[in-house]
Write a protein that holds these residues in place. Structure first.
Motif: not given
Length: 238
Positions: A23-25, A29-31, A132-135, A192-193
Protein backbone atom coordinates in the motif's frame (compact mmCIF):
# COMPACT_ATOMS: atom_id res chain seq x y z
CA UNK A 1 1.64 -9.15 -18.74
CA UNK A 2 3.03 -5.96 -20.30
CA UNK A 3 6.57 -6.92 -19.27
CA UNK A 4 6.12 -10.66 -19.91
CA UNK A 5 6.47 -11.51 -16.21
CA UNK A 6 6.03 -15.14 -15.22
CA UNK A 7 4.77 -16.34 -11.83
CA UNK A 8 7.50 -18.23 -9.97
CA UNK A 9 6.14 -20.56 -7.31
CA UNK A 10 2.86 -20.51 -5.43
CA UNK A 11 1.09 -17.29 -4.44
CA UNK A 12 1.81 -16.67 -0.78
CA UNK A 13 -0.75 -15.54 1.74
CA UNK A 14 -0.67 -11.78 2.26
CA UNK A 15 0.54 -10.78 5.71
CA UNK A 16 -0.35 -7.42 7.31
CA UNK A 17 3.28 -6.34 6.91
CA UNK A 18 3.27 -7.21 3.20
CA UNK A 19 -0.04 -5.45 2.67
CA UNK A 20 1.22 -2.25 4.31
CA UNK A 21 4.42 -2.36 2.27
CA UNK A 22 2.46 -2.71 -0.98
CA UNK A 23 0.00 0.00 0.00
CA UNK A 24 2.80 2.42 0.92
CA UNK A 25 4.62 1.74 -2.36
CA UNK A 26 1.46 2.14 -4.44
CA UNK A 27 0.47 5.38 -2.72
CA UNK A 28 3.87 7.06 -3.02
CA UNK A 29 4.23 5.95 -6.65
CA UNK A 30 0.80 7.27 -7.62
CA UNK A 31 1.03 10.70 -5.97
CA UNK A 32 4.50 11.50 -7.35
CA UNK A 33 5.60 14.03 -8.56
CA UNK A 34 2.95 16.17 -6.83
CA UNK A 35 4.17 14.73 -3.52
CA UNK A 36 7.63 13.16 -3.39
CA UNK A 37 8.91 10.76 -0.78
CA UNK A 38 11.84 11.69 1.46
CA UNK A 39 13.13 9.18 3.98
CA UNK A 40 10.71 6.60 5.31
CA UNK A 41 7.69 8.63 6.42
CA UNK A 42 7.92 12.12 4.89
CA UNK A 43 6.46 13.59 1.71
CA UNK A 44 7.31 16.96 0.19
CA UNK A 45 4.65 18.78 -1.80
CA UNK A 46 6.62 20.29 -4.68
CA UNK A 47 7.46 18.87 -8.09
CA UNK A 48 10.67 20.92 -8.23
CA UNK A 49 11.65 20.44 -4.60
CA UNK A 50 15.26 19.46 -5.32
CA UNK A 51 16.07 22.89 -6.79
CA UNK A 52 13.90 24.93 -4.38
CA UNK A 53 15.41 26.70 -1.39
CA UNK A 54 13.72 27.64 1.86
CA UNK A 55 10.76 26.02 3.67
CA UNK A 56 8.45 23.80 1.62
CA UNK A 57 5.11 22.24 2.48
CA UNK A 58 5.30 18.61 3.43
CA UNK A 59 3.59 15.79 5.28
CA UNK A 60 4.67 13.34 7.93
CA UNK A 61 2.67 10.14 7.57
CA UNK A 62 2.24 6.73 9.15
CA UNK A 63 0.27 3.80 7.75
CA UNK A 64 -1.25 1.13 10.00
CA UNK A 65 -4.10 -1.38 10.06
CA UNK A 66 -7.04 -1.93 12.36
CA UNK A 67 -9.95 -4.39 12.19
CA UNK A 68 -11.82 -2.53 9.48
CA UNK A 69 -9.55 0.01 7.81
CA UNK A 70 -6.11 1.09 6.73
CA UNK A 71 -5.33 4.13 8.86
CA UNK A 72 -3.22 6.92 7.40
CA UNK A 73 -2.06 9.40 10.06
CA UNK A 74 -1.11 12.75 8.56
CA UNK A 75 0.69 15.75 10.06
CA UNK A 76 1.37 18.81 7.84
CA UNK A 77 4.91 20.14 8.29
CA UNK A 78 7.53 22.41 6.76
CA UNK A 79 10.64 20.83 5.22
CA UNK A 80 13.93 22.59 4.47
CA UNK A 81 16.47 20.72 2.35
CA UNK A 82 20.10 21.55 3.07
CA UNK A 83 22.27 21.63 -0.05
CA UNK A 84 25.94 22.58 -0.05
CA UNK A 85 27.58 24.79 -2.70
CA UNK A 86 30.90 23.13 -1.90
CA UNK A 87 32.00 19.97 -3.65
CA UNK A 88 32.17 16.78 -1.61
CA UNK A 89 35.52 15.10 -1.26
CA UNK A 90 36.37 11.39 -1.58
CA UNK A 91 35.72 9.77 1.79
CA UNK A 92 32.99 12.25 2.78
CA UNK A 93 29.86 10.72 4.29
CA UNK A 94 26.65 11.79 2.52
CA UNK A 95 22.98 10.87 2.52
CA UNK A 96 21.17 10.01 -0.69
CA UNK A 97 17.63 10.83 -1.76
CA UNK A 98 15.03 9.48 -1.52
CA UNK A 99 15.99 7.04 1.25
CA UNK A 100 18.42 9.33 3.13
CA UNK A 101 20.65 6.28 3.61
CA UNK A 102 24.35 6.89 4.26
CA UNK A 103 26.97 6.46 1.56
CA UNK A 104 30.65 7.31 1.09
CA UNK A 105 31.83 9.54 -1.76
CA UNK A 106 34.34 7.80 -4.01
CA UNK A 107 34.70 10.15 -6.95
CA UNK A 108 33.62 13.58 -8.21
CA UNK A 109 32.66 13.81 -11.91
CA UNK A 110 32.02 16.96 -13.96
CA UNK A 111 30.24 14.90 -16.61
CA UNK A 112 28.28 11.65 -16.56
CA UNK A 113 30.71 8.71 -16.21
CA UNK A 114 30.77 6.61 -19.38
CA UNK A 115 31.47 3.47 -17.38
CA UNK A 116 27.99 3.48 -15.83
CA UNK A 117 24.69 2.15 -17.17
CA UNK A 118 23.45 5.58 -18.36
CA UNK A 119 24.48 6.79 -21.81
CA UNK A 120 23.33 10.37 -21.29
CA UNK A 121 21.73 12.72 -18.76
CA UNK A 122 18.26 12.06 -20.18
CA UNK A 123 18.70 8.36 -19.42
CA UNK A 124 19.51 9.28 -15.82
CA UNK A 125 16.49 11.61 -15.59
CA UNK A 126 14.25 8.84 -16.97
CA UNK A 127 15.64 6.40 -14.39
CA UNK A 128 14.85 8.74 -11.49
CA UNK A 129 11.35 9.36 -12.83
CA UNK A 130 10.57 5.66 -13.30
CA UNK A 131 12.21 4.33 -10.12
CA UNK A 132 11.71 7.12 -7.57
CA UNK A 133 9.09 9.43 -9.10
CA UNK A 134 11.57 12.33 -8.91
CA UNK A 135 11.65 14.91 -11.73
CA UNK A 136 15.22 16.12 -11.56
CA UNK A 137 15.99 19.43 -13.36
CA UNK A 138 16.54 19.55 -17.12
CA UNK A 139 19.82 21.40 -16.65
CA UNK A 140 22.64 18.91 -16.13
CA UNK A 141 24.75 19.22 -12.99
CA UNK A 142 27.86 17.49 -11.64
CA UNK A 143 27.90 13.90 -10.40
CA UNK A 144 29.32 11.75 -7.65
CA UNK A 145 30.15 8.08 -7.50
CA UNK A 146 29.16 6.84 -4.04
CA UNK A 147 29.38 3.47 -2.36
CA UNK A 148 27.05 1.98 0.23
CA UNK A 149 28.16 -0.58 2.80
CA UNK A 150 28.40 -3.27 0.12
CA UNK A 151 28.20 -3.66 -3.63
CA UNK A 152 29.36 -1.56 -6.56
CA UNK A 153 29.41 2.28 -6.51
CA UNK A 154 26.42 4.20 -7.87
CA UNK A 155 26.27 7.47 -9.80
CA UNK A 156 24.19 10.27 -8.26
CA UNK A 157 23.53 13.84 -9.44
CA UNK A 158 24.80 16.31 -6.85
CA UNK A 159 21.25 17.57 -6.19
CA UNK A 160 20.32 14.12 -4.94
CA UNK A 161 22.96 14.14 -2.19
CA UNK A 162 23.11 15.93 1.15
CA UNK A 163 25.24 15.73 4.27
CA UNK A 164 22.38 16.56 6.62
CA UNK A 165 18.87 15.41 7.33
CA UNK A 166 16.21 17.88 6.13
CA UNK A 167 15.06 20.35 8.78
CA UNK A 168 11.50 19.42 9.82
CA UNK A 169 9.40 22.08 11.59
CA UNK A 170 5.72 22.12 12.65
CA UNK A 171 3.15 24.38 11.03
CA UNK A 172 0.90 26.88 12.78
CA UNK A 173 -2.58 25.50 13.27
CA UNK A 174 -4.07 27.98 10.79
CA UNK A 175 -1.78 26.78 7.99
CA UNK A 176 -2.34 23.03 8.44
CA UNK A 177 -5.83 22.61 7.01
CA UNK A 178 -5.07 23.84 3.44
CA UNK A 179 -2.02 21.57 3.21
CA UNK A 180 -3.98 18.59 4.52
CA UNK A 181 -6.88 19.26 2.14
CA UNK A 182 -4.54 19.48 -0.86
CA UNK A 183 -2.95 16.16 0.07
CA UNK A 184 -6.32 14.40 0.44
CA UNK A 185 -7.44 15.85 -2.91
CA UNK A 186 -4.22 14.60 -4.55
CA UNK A 187 -4.71 11.14 -3.03
CA UNK A 188 -8.31 10.96 -4.29
CA UNK A 189 -7.27 12.07 -7.79
CA UNK A 190 -4.11 10.01 -8.19
CA UNK A 191 -5.23 6.87 -6.37
CA UNK A 192 -9.00 6.49 -6.78
CA UNK A 193 -8.64 2.70 -6.87
CA UNK A 194 -6.53 0.18 -4.99
CA UNK A 195 -6.38 -3.41 -6.25
CA UNK A 196 -9.12 -2.54 -8.73
CA UNK A 197 -11.67 -1.42 -6.12
CA UNK A 198 -12.61 2.23 -5.34
CA UNK A 199 -10.72 3.63 -2.37
CA UNK A 200 -13.09 5.03 0.25
CA UNK A 201 -11.68 7.80 2.46
CA UNK A 202 -13.21 8.68 5.80
CA UNK A 203 -11.76 11.43 7.99
CA UNK A 204 -11.62 10.63 11.72
CA UNK A 205 -11.55 13.03 14.66
CA UNK A 206 -8.31 14.94 15.23
CA UNK A 207 -5.86 14.13 17.98
CA UNK A 208 -4.55 17.42 19.30
CA UNK A 209 -0.97 17.70 20.55
CA UNK A 210 -0.19 21.15 21.96
CA UNK A 211 3.23 22.46 22.91
CA UNK A 212 2.89 23.97 26.37
CA UNK A 213 5.83 26.28 25.76
CA UNK A 214 4.80 27.90 22.49
CA UNK A 215 1.21 28.08 21.27
CA UNK A 216 2.39 29.03 17.76
CA UNK A 217 3.84 25.52 17.45
CA UNK A 218 0.49 23.77 17.88
CA UNK A 219 0.33 20.67 15.68
CA UNK A 220 -2.40 18.22 14.81
CA UNK A 221 -2.49 14.66 13.60
CA UNK A 222 -5.32 13.88 11.19
CA UNK A 223 -6.22 10.19 11.06
CA UNK A 224 -7.74 9.15 7.76
CA UNK A 225 -9.34 5.72 7.40
CA UNK A 226 -8.96 4.06 4.03
CA UNK A 227 -11.30 1.15 3.37
CA UNK A 228 -9.24 -1.22 1.24
CA UNK A 229 -10.38 -4.22 -0.86
CA UNK A 230 -9.23 -6.97 1.53
CA UNK A 231 -10.89 -5.34 4.51
CA UNK A 232 -14.12 -4.56 2.64
CA UNK A 233 -14.35 -8.22 1.60
CA UNK A 234 -13.91 -9.27 5.24
CA UNK A 235 -16.65 -6.88 6.35
CA UNK A 236 -19.04 -8.24 3.75
CA UNK A 237 -18.41 -11.83 4.88
CA UNK A 238 -19.25 -10.83 8.44
Amino acid sequence: MKFSLIQDGAIRQVTPEMFLMCFRYTMTARIAPTCNTIGYNYLINNRNFLSTSGPQDGMKYQVSLNDSSTVLELKPIKIILIHSDENYQPGDCVRVFPSLNKAIVEEYCETLPQSGSFKCYQDLRRHWKNIHGYRIPEAECSYYRVRFWCGEPFTYPKLCLTQNFPIITPMPKSAEEPVLSRFIATLKTKMPYFLGIPLLIKSDSENRNISANDVSNDTYTQAVSLCTPTQRSTQQKR
